[in-house]
Design an enzyme around this catalytic site. Structure first.
Site, PDB file in Angstrom:
ATOM      1  N   TYR A 163       0.864  -1.191   0.000  1.00 29.21           N
ATOM      2  CA  TYR A 163       0.000   0.000   0.000  1.00 29.21           C
ATOM      3  C   TYR A 163       0.896   1.235   0.000  1.00 29.21           C
ATOM      4  O   TYR A 163       2.073   1.139   0.344  1.00 29.21           O
ATOM      5  CB  TYR A 163      -0.990   0.012   1.180  1.00 29.21           C
ATOM      6  CG  TYR A 163      -0.375  -0.114   2.557  1.00 29.21           C
ATOM      7  CD1 TYR A 163      -0.095   1.011   3.319  1.00 29.21           C
ATOM      8  CD2 TYR A 163      -0.102  -1.366   3.111  1.00 29.21           C
ATOM      9  CE1 TYR A 163       0.459   0.891   4.586  1.00 29.21           C
ATOM     10  CE2 TYR A 163       0.452  -1.497   4.371  1.00 29.21           C
ATOM     11  CZ  TYR A 163       0.729  -0.360   5.103  1.00 29.21           C
ATOM     12  OH  TYR A 163       1.274  -0.472   6.353  1.00 29.21           O
ATOM     13  N   HIS A 196       6.021  -0.350   1.086  1.00 33.79           N
ATOM     14  CA  HIS A 196       5.754   0.646   0.041  1.00 33.79           C
ATOM     15  C   HIS A 196       6.651   0.500  -1.184  1.00 33.79           C
ATOM     16  O   HIS A 196       7.783   0.046  -1.080  1.00 33.79           O
ATOM     17  CB  HIS A 196       5.910   2.053   0.610  1.00 33.79           C
ATOM     18  CG  HIS A 196       5.233   2.236   1.926  1.00 33.79           C
ATOM     19  ND1 HIS A 196       3.908   1.919   2.111  1.00 33.79           N
ATOM     20  CD2 HIS A 196       5.693   2.658   3.117  1.00 33.79           C
ATOM     21  CE1 HIS A 196       3.592   2.152   3.374  1.00 33.79           C
ATOM     22  NE2 HIS A 196       4.651   2.590   4.002  1.00 33.79           N
TER      23      HIS A 196
END
Ligand code: C5P
Length: 325
Positions: A253, A300
């Site tokens: 995410y 990430h």
């Protein structure tokens, strides 16, 4: 003699009426001049405000990614989640204690403002925003005044202002955080929660009421000093949209900084970006402490996020201030 006198009167009348006519003519032309001057000025003002509102449609790269209709902030009317989004979001951080999302949302909006925030976009709006990341490239940059001169100054996680005013400014209109990165805010700042799990929503409720949640996957503050009336919550669908459209699925995410930048693209007309950028050996360093995190490490897609941020700058959709790199 009488004829001479008559002629004299006739000429005087002619001269005075011409003077009156000339006076009226110039008066009117002044009106016309004044009018055209004012319309020129207001046209210029309008043009200036159009300069502020970026033309979001002039880049196909941008248009393919930017979705103006995506829900940005959660409220009771847009809170129902599409099953695809719900399952993706609920599995991002696997912690026990998964409660009923609908019940939690009901509680949320009996406590915090239940509004359609920032639905005021239009050609007359000219909202400038500074997004301030936490990069060490801010040190010695002298960006403080430039940051504070924006309508919104959006800070992220723990990034402090005290003792760093010259480089990072001291105005904060919004701070994006999650329970594990929470700090106290002043009364003028909007707390913008980035919820990565249902428990984050419950923590927000608890922090303003019972104060009984002190643990997620790590220890979290039981309370937070912030104005209840200024609380906002990022919509899970927005997080998924940033992941799909802007990070193109890289990482599990998006990073808080990347989400904040895209949030600003949606609520601001001009976006200036400060404090983004790793060291040459690819570490995320902070202006306020000594920690170093490899930005490709963890959840990430740091490298891809950086490429997208640079592309946004190339396409004139944001303005990057790179500081002392
Ligand atoms: O470290 P933290 O997540 O609190 O930093 C906030 C954001 O600032 C990050 O999510 C990242 O997008 C950005 N950042 C950066 N370069 C750094 C440090 C942070 O781009 N050196």
């Amino acid at each position: 003699m009488t004829t001479l006198l008559k002629r004299f009167h006739y000429i005087t009348a002619l001269l005075s009426s011409s003077a009156i006519l000339l006076f009226l003519y110039f008066q009117n032309s002044e009106v016309v001049l004044k009018y055209s001057y004012y319309s020129f000025v207001s046209e210029r003002a309008q043009r200036t405000s159009h300069i502020c509102l970026e033309d979001r449609g002039n880049s196909s790269w941008f248009s393919e990614r930017y979705k103006p209709t995506v829900p940005i902030l959660l409220n009771s009317t847009n809170s129902e989640l599409h099953p695809n989004i719900s399952s993706w979001w609920k599995e991002l951080q696997d912690v026990p204690n998964v409660s009923n999302y609908t019940e939690v949302v009901d509680q949320l909006f009996s406590l915090f403002p239940d509004k359609e925030h920032y639905s005021d976009a239009g050609p007359d709006r000219c909202r400038t925003c500074a997004v301030v990341g936490n990069s060490g490239n801010l040190l010695g940059s002298n960006y403080g005044q430039q940051i504070d001169s924006n309508d919104f100054v959006i800070r992220i996680n723990k990034g402090p202002t005290e003792d760093y005013e010259k480089d990072v400014g001291n105005k904060t209109t919004h701070r994006i955080l999650y329970p594990e990165s929470a700090v106290d805010l002043d009364d003028n700042t909007h707390l913008v929660l980035l919820p990565i799990k249902v428990l984050d929503l419950q923590w927000l409720i608890s922090a303003f009421t019972t104060k009984n949640i002190t643990q997620t996957y790590t220890k979290v503050p039981s309370t937070i000093k912030a104005s209840k009336d200024k609380v906002m919550i990022l919509h899970p669908e927005f997080i998924r949209y940033v992941h799909d459209n802007w990070a193109e699925g890289h990482g599990r995410y998006p990073s808080t900084g990347f989400l904040t930048l895209i949030f600003a693209l949606h609520i601001c007309d001009k976006v200036k970006v400060f404090g983004f950028g790793a060291t040459s050996d690819r570490n995320w360093h902070h202006y306020y402490d000594e920690t170093l995190t490899l930005f490709e490490y963890g959840s990430h897609g740091g490298d891809f996020e950086n490429k997208t941020i640079n592309q946004l700058h190339q396409e004139n959709k944001i303005l990057m201030y790179k500081g002392l790199t």
